[in-house]
Design an enzyme around this catalytic site. Structure first.
Site, short mmCIF file in Angstrom:
data_model
loop_
_atom_site.label_atom_id
_atom_site.label_comp_id
_atom_site.label_asym_id
_atom_site.label_seq_id
_atom_site.Cartn_x
_atom_site.Cartn_y
_atom_site.Cartn_z
N ASP A 176 0.86 -1.17 0.00
CA ASP A 176 0.00 0.00 0.00
C ASP A 176 0.90 1.23 0.00
OD1 ASP A 176 -2.15 1.71 0.01
OD2 ASP A 176 -3.25 0.66 1.57
C1 NOJ Z 1 -4.00 3.94 0.13
C2 NOJ Z 1 -5.19 3.05 0.22
O1 NOJ Z 1 -5.16 2.33 1.44
C3 NOJ Z 1 -5.32 2.06 -0.91
O2 NOJ Z 1 -6.57 1.47 -0.84
C4 NOJ Z 1 -5.10 2.72 -2.24
O3 NOJ Z 1 -5.22 1.77 -3.26
C5 NOJ Z 1 -3.77 3.40 -2.26
N1 NOJ Z 1 -3.72 4.41 -1.21
C6 NOJ Z 1 -3.44 4.05 -3.59
O4 NOJ Z 1 -4.23 5.13 -3.82
#
Ligand code: NOJ
Length: 758
Positions: free
Chosen positions: A285
């Site tokens: 993430d």
């Molecule tokens: C953080 C989020 O937790 C995740 O769901 C997302 O895909 C990423 N950012 C990228 O934007």
């Protein structure tokens, strides 16, 4: 005899291991040839995922000098960029300016539609309509690939049983069985069994794993649970997405057994690859590798090494892989083979998309006009929205309203384009959405509608500031709260019925959108109380990204229609239901608590050794002194403008053997005076087993349409696997004995049958 015996054992062992590791795919010769040509630096470059910013930032930092880094061969993929021309440019930089000309993965968060925004996922799940959910995913893929994107950071399948957690909005609620079906539908919608097609994309199952179990419902917080709970209640949707062919997995921010998911080898290798046979790639993430420093796992070099050694392939935004892995190889902390394996998985994904054959296949500038925001897509958005609504109360059949009714339309969400799309819709344009006022006028031009705002979503400007980071969601009027209220009361006194559109602004849920108080904000509660005092019937159209505590409003309002955040066609869909062109059929996919103190509360709870007695209080029982145990609104609950009766429950057999399925039949009758749909639900109770069983747990459902007066015999099949659970040794088994089943229209279903598993 002995040889036959050992040969037999060998074959069995072989079968078991093939089953355990799944169907691993063959090596791809082109990728193997390319890997042979690559330097260590070039391989590490492929593991780097950047976001140039410019669009909506989805994390707290954005990447710098992206173009130079692509040219230097230091980038494997980008996200947060869109448009065929921009993507063509980015691919040209990668293909024409680097030694090996490797194209880029282009990712994005297309969580509930691209430009045609569908209801938030929690809303979509309330439709219990798998074909519809798959269709929304397929349209999301069609639209976003037309805009150059080939890799989606969806589906989010985290089981969530704590409505304080804002990201409950992004998933399918509390139940692993339903969650697994939805996970599969979404992966199939995005990937369509053919990643080489121009209108399909890679699906990413996220957030692996247990992210929805963050303590206290506070986002990014730690999680901790037993393996049996994990396997039985939290892991099934991820596994289902992987079994459906999801090419990619995103690791979560939280820790699991004390090790952050992005560096957790048990999770990313032992479970995901060795046990489940996943052979796609794992992306972190947003900066979750670097965040392991704050978790207390070491410096950037240490956490980056921990991640790659755990089985993480691609580093999102943090650049720890890019800046430290070479050193770690030199120091013997990471092997080149580990890096080659990670790089291989990313190149294989690019190959499966067909990017090596044609890096510009998602860069057709004619496609956006043809594929995005089409009338046909908007029809599906309207259908999805109205099917996601859940009728929570409807005293005196107040809904539907006559199309010529005299309506006071009140509330801060009644005419608010900024709050229709819901959380995680950065690619949608709020200005294209239909607010409720406009929708009501579209569907009932003869209705006499007086609109007043009545109250602010919240009067607290400090709170509003936190909610408004992506734009004005809570707009505090210049007019005083008293003046707003006076206008609303005047309109109410002059109307036959009040429709109050109230609830949460979009960013009151979603990422970093946790709340400790999940009631309707006080400014709006006051409005509702005052409206009720006028003596006019008050209908609430309730918006939220989570289950709310509405104990007071359930008493005050005559009708409550829960509409989540409905997406681009919000107003039209709400009007379809309010005026009866569509009979609501949604059912809750997460229990609605009476108060925050009950959390977690979900339908598949266990009995305890001291179950709560009946209505009479008894000391030393598992109960609260100040609240019933049961939620205000149970899982699976939702009303209709008609009524349904269940009868003649019959089981095909009284006894079944291991491996057999069981057919369950029930007659469902539409006893009201309107056609309508009902979600017929089947719950199972394993009476005695080696791990304490839930009191009941969903194991089947079917959505059926019944004309008024019609009876249908619905057949639900309990598959052999539906009787299984993970035991103390984490084996997936069904244990012989008695089972009870319950069939009905929500998780309190009382129609009961029993059978025995031999
Ligand atoms: C953080 C989020 O937790 C995740 O769901 C997302 O895909 C990423 N950012 C990228 O934007």
């Amino acid at each position: 005899m002995k040889t036959i015996h050992s040969r037999y054992i060998l074959i069995v062992l072989l079968c078991i291991s093939v089953h355990a590791i799944g169907q691993k795919r063959q090596a791809i010769p082109e990728v193997e040839a390319l890997l042979k040509k690559m330097t260590l630096e070039e391989k590490i470059g492929q593991l780097n995922l950047l976001t140039p910013g410019g669009g909506v930032a989805t994390g707290s930092v954005v990447s710098k000098n992206v173009e130079e880094k692509i040219k230097a061969g230091n980038v494997g993929g980008l996200f947060g960029v869109s448009g065929p021309d921009k993507i063509r440019q980015a691919q040209e930089i990668a293909v024409k300016n680097t030694r090996l000309g490797i194209p880029l993965l282009i990712g994005s968060d297309i969580i509930h539609g691209y430009k045609t925004t569908f209801p938030i996922p929690l809303g979509l799940s309330s439709s219990w309509d798998m074909k519809l959910i798959e269709k929304t995913a397929q349209i999301a893929a069609q639209e976003s690939t037309a805009d150059g994107i080939n890799w989606n950071f969806s589906p989010m399948v985290d089981i969530a049983r704590d409505p304080r957690w804002g990201r409950i909005a992004e998933g399918a609620g509390e139940d692993p069985y339903l969650g697994s079906q939805i996970a599969k539908a979404m992966v199939e919608g995005y990937q369509q069994d053919d990643l080489t097609a121009e209108n399909t994309m890679i699906a990413t199952v996220k957030h692996f794993a247990l992210y929805g179990a963050s303590e206290g419902g506070r986002d990014y917080n730690t999680t901790d649970m037993s393996r049996v709970k994990m396997f039985n209640e939290y892991l099934p949707p991820y596994k289902s997405a992987i079994d459906a062919g999801a090419e990619s997995v995103m690791s979560s921010f939280n820790d699991v057994d004390g090790v952050p998911a992005s560096g957790n080898k048990w999770l990313l290798t032992t479970l995901l690859r060795d046990r489940w046979g996943f052979d796609g790639f794992v992306v972190s993430d947003y900066t979750s590798v670097n965040e392991m420093i704050a978790h207390g796992m070491g410096d950037l070099q240490a956490v980056s090494a921990l991640s790659i050694n755990a089985g993480l392939d691609m580093d999102m935004v943090g650049e720890g892989f890019l800046t430290t892995l070479k050193k770690s190889v030199e120091e013997g902390k990471v092997t080149e083979e580990t890096i080659t394996n990670a790089c291989r998985r990313i190149l294989e994904a690019k190959h499966r998309l067909g990017l090596f054959e044609d890096p510009y296949k998602y860069s057709d500038s004619k496609r956006p006009q043809r594929d995005i925001l089409t009338d046909a897509n908007k029809v599906v958005a309207r259908e999805a929205a109205r099917k996601s609504f859940v009728l929570l109360k409807n005293e005196n059949n107040t809904l539907p309203l006559a199309k010529n009714a005299k309506i006071a339309l009140v509330g801060p969400l009644a005419n608010s384009k900024n709050n229709m799309l819901g959380t995680w819709a950065p690619t949608g344009d709020p200005q294209l959405s239909i607010p409720i006022l406009e929708g009501l006028k579209n569907v009932a031009p003869d209705a006499q509608i007086t609109y007043t705002k009545g109250a602010n979503i919240s009067n607290d400007s400090a709170f509003a500031k936190k909610v408004n980071v992506f734009g004005p969601r809570i707009e505090i009027s210049q007019e005083s709260p008293e003046a707003l209220l006076a206008e609303a009361l005047a309109a109410a006194n002059n109307a036959d019925v009040v429709v109050a559109v109230v609830g949460e602004a979009t960013e009151m849920s979603g990422e970093a959108g946790s709340r400790t108080d999940i009631t309707i904000p006080e400014s709006q509660k006051h409005l509702i109380r005052e409206l009720v005092k006028t003596g006019k019937p008050v209908v609430l159209v309730l918006m939220s990204g989570r289950p709310l505590v509405i104990t007071e409003e359930m008493d005050l309002a005559v009708s409550i229609l829960q509409v989540w955040h409905p997406g681009i066609e919000a107003g039209n869909a709400v009007a379809d239901v309010v005026f009866g062109d569509y009979n609501p059929s949604g059912k809750l996919t997460a229990s609605w608590p009476r108060n925050v103190g009950q959390i977690p509360v979900y339908h598949s709870m266990k009995n305890t050794g001291r179950p709560a007695p009946g209505p009479e209080f008894e000391k030393f029982k598992s109960q609260y002194l100040d609240s019933p145990n049961a939620p205000l609104l149970p899982f699976g609950y939702g009303l209709s403008y008609t009524s349904f009766e269940y009868g003649n429950l019959s089981l095909a057999k009284k006894e079944i053997n291991q491996g057999e399925s069981l057919e369950v039949q029930v007659d469902v009758t539409n006893t009201g005076d309107r056609d309508g749909e009902e979600v017929v639900q089947l719950y199972l109770h394993d009476i005695v087993r080696s791990i304490t069983p839930p009191v009941r747990t969903l194991k089947g459902f079917e959505k059926v349409f019944l004309k008024k007066g019609e009876t249908k015999t619905v057949t639900l099949t309990l598959e052999a696997d539906d009787l299984k659970f993970y035991n103390g040794a984490l084996d997936f088994v069904a244990e012989p004995g008695e089972f009870e089943i319950f069939v009905g229209g929500n998780s309190n279903a009382s129609l009961k049958g029993t059978f025995t598993l031999n």
